[in-house]
Design a protein around this motif. Structure first.
Motif, PDB file in Angstrom:
ATOM      1  N   ALA B 189       0.847  -1.180   0.000  1.00 36.67           N
ATOM      2  CA  ALA B 189       0.000   0.000   0.000  1.00 36.67           C
ATOM      3  C   ALA B 189       0.886   1.235   0.000  1.00 36.67           C
ATOM      4  CB  ALA B 189      -0.891   0.006   1.228  1.00 36.67           C
ATOM      5  N   ALA B 190       0.346   2.312  -0.524  1.00 36.23           N
ATOM      6  CA  ALA B 190       1.053   3.584  -0.488  1.00 36.23           C
ATOM      7  C   ALA B 190      -0.003   4.675  -0.557  1.00 36.23           C
ATOM      8  CB  ALA B 190       2.053   3.696  -1.641  1.00 36.23           C
ATOM      9  N   GLY B 191       0.426   5.903  -0.788  1.00 40.63           N
ATOM     10  CA  GLY B 191      -0.527   6.998  -0.907  1.00 40.63           C
ATOM     11  C   GLY B 191      -1.332   7.116   0.368  1.00 40.63           C
ATOM     12  N   GLU B 192      -2.631   7.064   0.217  1.00 37.67           N
ATOM     13  CA  GLU B 192      -3.499   7.199   1.379  1.00 37.67           C
ATOM     14  C   GLU B 192      -3.746   5.867   2.069  1.00 37.67           C
ATOM     15  OE1 GLU B 192      -4.453   9.951   2.803  1.00 37.67           O
ATOM     16  OE2 GLU B 192      -3.448  11.184   1.289  1.00 37.67           O
ATOM     17  N   GLY B 193      -2.894   4.890   1.766  1.00 36.10           N
ATOM     18  CA  GLY B 193      -3.003   3.618   2.466  1.00 36.10           C
ATOM     19  C   GLY B 193      -3.761   2.556   1.700  1.00 36.10           C
ATOM     20  N   PHE B 194      -3.789   2.718   0.378  1.00 37.71           N
ATOM     21  CA  PHE B 194      -4.514   1.737  -0.429  1.00 37.71           C
ATOM     22  C   PHE B 194      -3.545   1.002  -1.346  1.00 37.71           C
ATOM     23  CE2 PHE B 194      -7.478   5.069   0.704  1.00 37.71           C
ATOM     24  CZ  PHE B 194      -8.482   4.323   1.312  1.00 37.71           C
ATOM     25  N   VAL B 197      -1.931   2.054  -5.572  1.00 37.62           N
ATOM     26  CA  VAL B 197      -0.991   3.118  -5.907  1.00 37.62           C
ATOM     27  C   VAL B 197       0.185   2.516  -6.673  1.00 37.62           C
ATOM     28  CG1 VAL B 197       0.441   4.951  -4.967  1.00 37.62           C
ATOM     29  CG2 VAL B 197      -1.683   4.305  -3.817  1.00 37.62           C
ATOM     30  N   ASN B 199       3.186   3.249  -7.234  1.00 42.94           N
ATOM     31  CA  ASN B 199       4.495   3.153  -6.599  1.00 42.94           C
ATOM     32  C   ASN B 199       4.683   1.862  -5.827  1.00 42.94           C
ATOM     33  OD1 ASN B 199       5.371   5.732  -7.352  1.00 42.94           O
ATOM     34  ND2 ASN B 199       4.049   6.620  -5.787  1.00 42.94           N
ATOM     35  N   GLU B1365      -1.400   9.851  -3.087  1.00 47.56           N
ATOM     36  CA  GLU B1365      -1.546  10.594  -1.857  1.00 47.56           C
ATOM     37  C   GLU B1365      -2.311  11.883  -2.148  1.00 47.56           C
ATOM     38  OE1 GLU B1365       2.171  11.853  -0.337  1.00 47.56           O
ATOM     39  OE2 GLU B1365       1.446  11.984   1.713  1.00 47.56           O
TER      40      GLU B1365
END
Lengths: 433, 1432
Positions: B189-194, B197, B199, B1365
């Motif tokens: 997960a990355a960004g807002e936790g999803f 993303v 990356n 994000e």
């Protein structure tokens, strides 16, 4: 105006870019380095084992040398291997002291690189993967990256939990996916991959990717290149599937696995799971199917329980915040895996030496204790690296300033014939190793 | 508590005054400020360009005030010298520099606001300075956010994550069981936790191998069809065929129901009809009857009526037309009768009408074995019309005496067939008594014969003793007796004596004892083996011998030097040994089925045959492969000409695979021994009869005989006569004979019915018995009889030979006027075992007549029409034409089955019919053209998928091979089929080739769906070329197709969501297809469906209305469940909760079973929220829950029964409602064995409210190794937080958790904790708010916490939708979302629509857009979530 950018980071980025090249090209970079000595010598193998959340605060220690070495209770299972043991105190990563607890302490454990937060995923290529890339096409599989606990798909305090679950990074932006399934890990090493049509499909898919590459932005191209490189890697290995062994120069003591394929699915019991993974690592080295294995026994921030030890009332992570007997019991259970692996390797003769003599088993965690302290990291090395490591000693760097863990990595890379001028925050290996 | 926050532009006016009083109190709740912050922000952006820019002001404040502040308090650590955390604040010379590093300054703002900086050892900011600094940073950030608002942001190329891949594959294939990513590594997960993303979605060689394998596995589910392909849950042709079969059957099931087995069997119909499907007539009749009035008034729409009732409009109309037509004149029975009844029927009569209809099925139709259709002389169809009209009806009424009854009554009945008596003149032709192998007796003559037989029987009884004495004498004599002389001497009737002698096997044999019918056709090289020979007859009848030392299969097994016999359906096969000498022999042998894996059991018997007598020595049934040995039968006396016969008959008339091995040895005490197998197997074909080993001619005979007389007659063992036979001693024999005579005279009434002597007496006195049948043969020609005893049996001879009107007919026939019943009394003793045979016809000239006749011992049931019984008419009569009209209407409208629903016949072991189609009646009566076309297509698919023509060719080859060994007759029969079958197979192979282009076209169409965009011509060509190249390399089409499909599914265009940026640096709208893909992956985590794709194809998606309409449609779709799982559950850290393994089994044994339902509750809750557009505030405040019985029990909520899920309202009374009380969330944020107020509190603070807590210190002191006794879980936690380093945060976090202490670690309500100590869930928040428990917490979060919660929801939803994000430039959109929620009663769709219509969702950064300058700028410093503190 731009002075708030950091030279260190740029340097690492520079290194990262070269790491991100397709492995073929990467291999050329280090291609002139003879991997592990002359063609007839057994190669030096590396296994990096990771246990999350540190260890009991008072029972991780060793003193004395050789057969007379005394060990703290966490390390007790290693007593039979004292003479193969190198206990190193005091090493650390400066970068891992920044950022968050857990994830920011783990994602760069094998690279010493700074970690990106927020939307970005960026660490550094880990040293195990550099060795894998330098060994290149000598073996069927460049490296085996195994895990016994599934990665956590969330973001914790603005750092992706990817960092908490991946110590092995094949490029600064690519954590190497973990194989959790023993049977699939086994297949990866020993299954004949060349099936009719695979080659054609991969060719065609590369062609498609080339097409796509022209249509997308520069940033996306970098992402797509991960795919292109991976496809190319698979394709190259398929091409060589039939000729495997001829390039090696060295004949392993075992040509085919001498144990059955593990059963499908995930083992029910964590002890069985770890044991199977250890067996696969030994088998991989013994057959020379790969020379680099990374085995993450659990995640940092692990939620494993240990009913077989009578410890199922608390998950590993929460247990680590105490110094109870149960925590000690769990620590020992992890060290037993290393001892088991070392024991098996010591029983395998490769010419004059044993497989353990020819290997380097690195055992480490991202913090000293469950209290997240990482100004000194627990590090133990078992095996003599092809006779190049003087084992049976305790090394203590704790009072020194130049105690970068990356120096150890430079040393270990050196044992495999990979000599770099710098790695992470280190520019020279540990003289004593 | 609402604290006013300065609007940015106030800064330049009276900043000091403005900021006074906003000093945050320790522990204030961030959320409390957000509402005000928004209020302040909105006008800031909405002012737009007409307002004077505050930039100069900001610049001035920076230089004059902020920069000096930084220099004083910060630069010592964050300057050019040290740059701790790589931050050099000296580098910021102007406010413009600050704006360019907005992300870093968001961070700085946060850290200053939370008082982490300056550190205690540094110079501190005064409260006012801090506020000044923060206000200025916010103002700068606001102006920057406004400038960049709507920036699509940096979105890195996204690989499908595991869930998206799975959903996409399931949607593309329509196969929901596919889960190719089951063993994939977890996504990051990355960004807002999803996990969506780019990356965090890496790739590696190992993963490429997995994708390749997954693609291959998916491709293995593709089933090629004539016009394309589809996906199946299965991967084998057998399963695909079954699916195609199921489709056809389901089609059949639309209008027809499976025939009702009970009614069919009650009618005695073939149970095979069960496999047929017929119309639910009762529903049709009812539909018409119930609407009779409306239809009469022309008020009914038949199509509508049919639709409402699930009936066929076509049939309904046809039925109506047929029933409401006026009866014909003259009437056409029986359909007119139905019409007549219809006219007066009420709705309740529907069932009775159906009975009228179905009773005719048996008479109008017959069922043929489907397995025989297509054979030469085989039937043409499964259901075959039968004509019940006949000009002659034959009867053979079996006559069986009931015990104790002296007479049998027979009824010859003729009715008027329900159409009146005109011309109903019936002739019963030559009624007579018949029995197999016996002379027949005309009914006319019965009276006379009975008299004669009575006489004979009397003689028999009276002369038994004398006859037996004579027999004894003849037995002892060396020469054949002179019967006439002997009879005269003994004073007995010579006819009677001859019968006795024949029965006892004394005297000249009347005929060859064994050979009823010798097999005459020799066959060599049976089954291609030159050592196997046979004597054969019709119908597979044979005696086969193996001359070799090896066992051989033909396909039944022949033992080395073994002999087998094979019976025919109605004929037994046997081998007989004809005695060449008089001797006492010993008999033994064995019977064993040689082909037990096929066919049925056989019956067998060993008999001693002498003259007309057959003495059954032993008999039985050979079952399966079990060998049956018989004997040794010792002391059997044989005389020259006697025969020992071993006979094998089909059991129950079945004959398939009846090959049976037989062994028989016959030995004399010290003379020769005979062995059937040994003597015949070597040279079977040397002759039939065949000599024995010593060359005695005619000893062995291979024969067949009808099975009709199979029962045979044997002297009952242990009876007087049997004992007489066994004795041989004169005195004893005389006594036995006397006793027998007494019995014959007096009757065996005193004995049990089955006593040997009772059986014997019946046998001897029966008209069909061995004595009297022989006697009757001799005496039939002798008229006369006993005039003293006139018989009253049968009918008077005068009744025969003439009709009532005087017309002469056959002298032995009867003539009656229907309706008429002729009752005939028959003597039971005499006729038992016979049948009364006769034929009924109409008298010549009775053209109008039609009758139904019956000859039976059962009294006729009544007058009028007997449905189902044949109808007698004259061939050319008027009556016949009338009946034909009525019956054909009946047949046409009411067939017993519309189609052969079984399709795969199972009524024959050996058949060339793989799939049998018979549905013409369905098509004619029910289907319209489109439906017929659909049915034809389904059938074509079935045969195509099954590769029926190729399978048939294979089956044909196999059957032919089989038949050459076992059924040579079939080989001949099949010969004509060879060419057509081969031709059809060849044509099919060609068809497969011809269909390839269509399948590839379908594949290109599939690629379009998989790639989520149209394919260029080159791309489509490349796919075709790829497949063609594989074909040219010799790959079979099916595999090449599969590999091409694999290629599509392994292609980057499928695995990655590629989007094409516009030229230049400016952001621009993405194309329609990319937008459709964004929308679809946002709401469904999957590729666009047909409708969305069509909108994109048409280029309509760019319009707001179209986009909004699609969004609403998609939110209402069940697939929005994936938004619940992928967005909501991931946001709340509950994703994959059903697999969580973090609970102690010892403490919570029930958890493992409950975690699935717990997860399901949460998923259903959010699915409902999105699908039914619920209020976002319900996430916290719902007074309903989704439960099944299991979970309701866990929650102790009564009244929820059954495993199905449902919404349950008013759950607050039970301490439930909203995510705070979901067991999933409560359990997830607990330890393995106890609750964790810290985890729960942190989760509420960080996850629900978006208030990050500072990171825990790096050197947390370990907890004491043992906690003191008697502490509650809460007290343990409180103890933990006493460390001053920890206290500050825990004071903020823990109270939330304490308020939830009323729920245990798996979410159950509780009053005591695990240690039995009372729960205390009262707590005080840092702002002084007192909470008594969960309900107060809920209320607090909905009021004070509302803004923070809504902001967090919006932020997470936006982050999920964009796959990145949330950035500073998104802040204006978050404000819009918040406003929209407020304006729409917080309906979730308001937030979703704002996102979908936003620039960031619809645009993509330009190709030349600079990378985010600040990405690298501050990452080392980043320790906490940035950016939302902007509004503080």
């Amino acid at each position: 105006m731009t002075s708030y950018r950091f030279s260190r980071r740029q340097m690492l980025r520079g290194l990262g870019v070269s790491m991100a090249l397709p492995w073929l090209e990467s291999a050329r970079v280090w291609g002139d380095v003879a991997a592990g000595g002359s063609g007839s010598e057994p190669p030096v193998r590396l296994a990096a084992l990771f246990a999350g959340n540190g260890f009991h605060s008072r029972e991780w220690w060793a003193q004395g040398s050789g057969a007379a070495m005394e060990l703290g209770r966490v390390l007790a299972p290693l007593a039979p291997h004292r003479e193969q043991l190198l206990f190193i105190r005091g090493l650390f990563h400066a970068e891992a002291q920044k950022g968050n607890i857990h994830s920011s302490q783990t994602g760069n454990l094998l690279s010493g690189a700074p970690l990106a937060s927020g939307g970005e995923i960026r660490s550094g290529t880990s040293f195990d993967q550099l060795i894998a890339q330098s060994y290149g096409r000598s073996t069927k599989v460049a490296s085996l990256v195994l895990g016994c606990e599934s990665a956590n798909p969330s973001v914790h305090k603005n750092y992706s939990m990817l960092y908490s679950s991946h110590i092995s990074w094949s490029s600064p932006t690519t954590p190497t996916p973990l194989e959790l399934y023993p049977a699939l890990a086994f297949d990866r090493l020993f299954k004949d991959e060349a099936r009719h049509g695979d080659q054609s499909v991969l060719d065609a898919v590369l062609e498609d990717a080339g097409d796509l590459r022209r249509r997308i932005s520069a940033g996306d191209r970098r992402k797509l290149d991960e795919y292109l490189d991976s496809v190319r890697d698979v394709e190259q290995r398929l091409e060589r599937a039939g000729t495997s062994g001829e390039l090696q120069g060295w004949r392993p003591t075992l040509a085919e696995p001498d144990v059955p394929r593990p059963p499908d699915g995930l083992p029910q019991n964590i002890a069985d799971h770890m044991r199977l993974m250890c067996d696969i690592v030994v088998l991989a080295f013994q057959t020379d199917a790969t020379r680099v294995c990374t085995l993450k026994l659990n995640n940092d921030h692990s939620s494993l329980r240990f009913p077989h030890l009578g410890v199922d009332y608390m998950i590993h992570h929460l247990l680590s915040h105490s110094d109870t007997d149960d925590w000690l019991k769990v620590n020992q259970f992890f060290v037993e895996q290393l001892a088991y692996m070392a024991g098996k390797m010591a029983a395998i003769q490769e010419g004059e030496r044993t497989l353990l003599d020819n290997s380097m088993l690195l055992f480490c965690s991202s913090m000293m204790t469950g209290g997240h302290n990482n100004d000194e990291l627990p590090v133990v090395l078992v095996g003599r690296g092809g006779g190049r490591i003087a084992s049976g000693r305790v090394l203590d760097y704790s009072p020194r300033a130049d105690r970068q863990l990356c120096r150890l990595f430079l040393s270990l890379m050196d044992k495999t014939g990979l000599r770099l001028n710098s790695f992470g925050d280190a520019t020279r290996p540990l003289d004593e190793v | 508590m609402v604290v006013p926050v300065p609007r940015p532009r106030l800064l330049r006016a009276v900043p000091r005054a403005a900021v006074r009083g906003v000093v945050p109190r320790a522990g204030r709740i961030v959320s409390a400020l957000l509402g005000a912050a928004f209020a302040a922000l909105v006008p800031a952006w909405s002012r737009g360009a007409e307002e004077p820019s505050p930039l100069e002001e900001l610049e001035a404040v920076f230089v004059g005030e902020i920069k000096p502040l930084l220099s004083r308090c910060c630069v010592a650590c964050h300057g050019p010298e040290h740059a701790e955390a790589d931050i050099d604040l000296e580098a910021f010379a102007t406010a413009a520099d600050v704006r360019r590093a907005a992300k870093l300054w968001q961070q700085i703002e946060r850290i200053v606001a939370s008082r982490q900086m300056p550190p205690p050892e540094a110079e501190q900011l005064s409260a006012e300075q801090r506020q000044r600094l923060l206000a200025w940073i916010r103002a700068v950030l606001l102006s920057e956010a406004a400038k960049q608002a709507g920036d699509p942001g940096p979105v890195v190329l996204r690989r499908l994550n595991n869930a998206q891949y799975r959903y996409t594959i399931q949607d593309l294939t329509g196969v929901t069981s596919l889960d190719p990513v089951r063993e994939f590594p977890a996504d990051g997960a990355a960004g807002e936790g999803f996990t969506n993303v780019g990356n965090a979605l890496g790739m590696s060689p190992a993963l490429v191998s997995k994708y390749l394998e997954a693609a291959r596995q998916t491709a293995a589910h593709a089933v090629l069809l004539p016009d394309g392909f589809r996906f199946s849950p299965a991967t084998t042709r057998r399963d695909w065929t079954n699916e195609a079969l199921a489709r056809v059957r389901a089609f059949y099931g639309r209008y027809c129901r499976e025939s009702d087995r009970r009614t069919l069997e009650a009618r005695g119909a073939d149970p095979e009809l069960e496999s047929g499907r017929s119309l639910p007539w009762e529903e049709y009749f009812a539909a018409l009857l119930e609407t009779r009035a409306e239809r009469a008034a022309g008020r009914t729409d038949r199509a509508l009526l049919a639709r409402q009732r699930g009936l066929s409009a076509k049939y309904l109309t046809a039925l109506e037309a047929a029933l409401e037509t006026a009866p014909s004149d003259p009437p056409a029975p029986p359909f007119d009768a139905l019409r007549a009844r219809w006219r007066t029927a009420e709705p309740a009569d529907a069932a009775a009408l159906v009975r009228d209809v179905t009773t005719w099925h048996g008479a109008l139709w017959k069922l043929n074995p489907v397995g025989h259709i297509g054979r030469a002389r085989g039937p043409k169809s499964w259901l075959e019309p039968v004509d019940p009209l006949t000009d002659r009806q034959n009867f053979a009424a079996p006559l069986r005496a009931k015990p104790g009854e002296a007479e049998i009554v027979l009824y010859l009945s003729a009715t008027d067939a329900g159409d009146g008596g005109q011309d109903d003149r019936v002739i019963w032709e030559r009624p007579r008594l018949v029995a197999p192998g016996r002379p027949e007796v005309l009914l006319r003559d019965l009276r006379q014969t009975a008299t004669r037989m009575a006489q004979l029987r009397r003689q028999l009884a009276e002369q038994a003793e004398a006859c037996l004495a004579a027999a004894h004498e003849a037995y002892a004599a060396t020469n054949p007796p002179d019967v006439a002389e002997l009879a005269a001497r003994r004073g007995v009737d010579p006819i009677v004596l001859r019968s006795w002698l024949a029965f006892l096997g004394i005297g000249p044999a009347a005929a060859d004892a064994a050979a009823s019918d010798l097999l005459t056709q020799p066959r060599t090289s049976v089954g291609g083996h030159d050592f196997v020979a046979a004597w054969t007859g019709d119908d597979n009848l044979s005696v086969v011998a193996n001359a070799s030392d090896q066992p051989v299969r033909i396909p039944g097994e022949l033992r080395p030097h073994g002999v087998c016999v094979h019976p025919a359906p109605t004929r037994a096969a046997g081998v007989g040994w004809r005695s060449p000498l008089a001797a006492r022999v010993r008999i033994e042998g064995r019977v064993q089925r040689a082909h037990p894996e096929c066919g049925d059991d056989v019956a067998w018997a060993v008999e001693l045959r002498r003259g007309g007598a057959r003495l059954r020595l032993v008999a039985g049934v050979a079952k399966r492969a079990e060998p049956v040995s018989f004997g040794p039968l010792a002391a059997i006396d044989v005389r020259p000409g006697d025969a020992i016969a071993l006979v094998v008959a089909p059991r129950d008339g079945d004959h398939a695979c009846g090959l049976t091995a037989v062994d028989l040895t016959i030995a004399t005490a010290d003379g020769p021994t005979w062995d059937l197998a040994a003597e015949l197997s070597g040279d079977l074909l040397a002759g039939n009869p065949h000599a024995d080993h010593a060359g005695r001619p005619g000893v062995w005979q291979m024969f067949s005989e009808p099975t009709s007389g199979w029962s045979g007659d044997a002297i009952p063992p242990d009876s007087l006569l049997a004992r007489w036979q066994a004795s041989g001693e004169a005195g004893e024999r005389a006594a036995l004979a006397a006793e027998l005579q007494r019995l014959l005279r007096e009757g065996a009434g005193g004995l049990a019915a089955e006593a040997p002597d009772a059986v014997l007496v019946r046998q001897l006195l029966s008209l069909g018995g061995p004595l009297l049948s022989a006697a009757m043969a001799e005496s039939a020609a002798q008229p006369g009889g006993d005039a003293d005893r006139p018989s009253t049996w049968g009918l008077s001879p005068d009744a025969f030979g003439v009709c009532a009107d005087g017309t002469p007919i056959d002298p032995a026939s009867l003539c009656v006027e229907a309706p008429a019943v002729v009752e005939v009394r028959l003597p039971a003793e005499l006729v038992d075992g016979y049948a009364l045979a006769t034929s009924a016809t109409l008298a010549p000239g009775a053209a109008q007549g039609s009758v139904q006749a019956s000859a039976s011992t059962v009294p006729p049931s009544g007058a009028g029409l007997q449905p189902g019984a044949p109808i007698l008419v004259l061939p050319e009569g008027v009556a016949r034409r009338r009946w034909e009209a009525g019956l054909s209407a009946m047949r046409r409208l009411f067939p017993p089955a519309l189609c052969y629903g079984r399709i795969v016949p199972i009524d024959e072991v050996v058949t060339l019919t793989l799939f049998y189609r018979e549905d013409e009646r369905l098509r004619e009566l029910v289907l319209d053209d489109a439906e017929t076309a659909e049915l034809n297509r389904l059938w074509d698919e079935l045969l195509y998928v099954a590769r029926e023509p190729l399978e048939l060719a294979t089956a044909f080859a196999q059957i032919t091979e089989f038949a050459t060994q076992d059924r040579p007759d079939l080989v001949v029969e099949f010969a004509d089929l060879r060419a057509p079958i081969a031709h059809r197979a060849a044509a099919f192979r060609q068809r497969l080739v011809d269909d390839e282009p269509r399948q590839l076209a379908a594949l290109a169409d599939f690629a379009k769906r998989a790639f989520r965009r149209p394919l260029t011509v080159e791309e489509a060509d490349r796919l075709t070329a790829f497949c063609r190249r594989l074909r040219e390399e010799g790959t079979a089409h099916e595999e090449a197709f599969g590999l091409t499909l694999t290629r599509v599914l392994a292609a980057p265009d499928f695995l990655y969501r590629a989007e094409e940026p516009g030229a230049g640096a400016e952001a621009a709208p993405v194309g329609n297809h990319a937008l459709a893909t964004r929308l679809s992956y946002f709401l469904w985590s999957s590729a666009p469906d047909d409708e969305l794709r069509a909108a994109a194809d048409a280029g309509r998606l760019a319009a707001d209305d179209a986009l909004r309409a699609q969004t609403r449609r998609m939110l209402a779709d069940p697939k929005v469940r994936r938004l619940a799982t992928e967005f909501a559950c991931q946001w709340l850290h509950l994703v994959d909760f059903d697999r969580t393994d973090e609970k102690s089994e010892r403490h919570f044994p029930s958890f493992a079973a409950l975690r699935g339902p717990m997860y399901e509750e949460t998923i259903r809750f959010f699915t409902d929220l999105f699908q039914n557009d619920g209020s976002v505030l319900d996430i916290l405040g719902a007074d309903y829950a989704f439960l099944n019985e299991e979970l309701a029990a866990h929650y102790a909520i009564p009244g929820v029964q059954g495993p199905e899920w449902r919404r349950v309202d008013q759950v607050r009374a039970f301490g439930r409602g909203g995510i705070l009380t979901h067991a999933s969330a409560l359990a997830k944020q607990s330890g393995a064995s106890r609750t964790s107020p810290i985890l729960r509190g942190t989760w509420i603070s960080e996850t629900l409210l978006g208030e990050p807590t500072p990171r825990p210190p790096k050197n947390v002191p370990p907890l004491a190794e043992t906690a003191p006794e008697g502490l509650t879980e809460r007290q343990l936690t409180e103890r933990h937080a006493t460390d001053p380093a920890c206290q500050k945060c825990h004071q903020r976090i823990d109270p939330f958790g304490f308020a939830l202490e009323g729920y245990d670690a798996i979410g159950r309500s509780r009053r005591e904790d695990a240690a039995g100590l009372p729960i205390d869930s009262a707590t005080t928040l840092p702002d002084g708010t007192r909470l008594a428990g969960w309900d107060d917490l809920r209320r607090y979060l909905l009021t004070t916490g509302r803004e923070a919660f809504l902001h967090q929801f919006n932020r997470k939803l936006l982050g999920f939708a964009l796959g990145r994000e949330v950035a500073l430039s998104d802040e204006p959109l978050l404000v819009e979302m918040r406003t929209a929620l407020e304006a729409n009663d917080f309906a979730a769709s308001a937030a979703v629509e704002k996102i979908v219509l936003s620039r960031q969702f619809r645009e993509i950064r330009g190709r030349e857009a600079p990378a985010d300058a600040e990405v690298a700028a501050f990452e080392s410093a980043a320790a906490h979530e940035p950016s939302e503190e902007l509004r503080r």
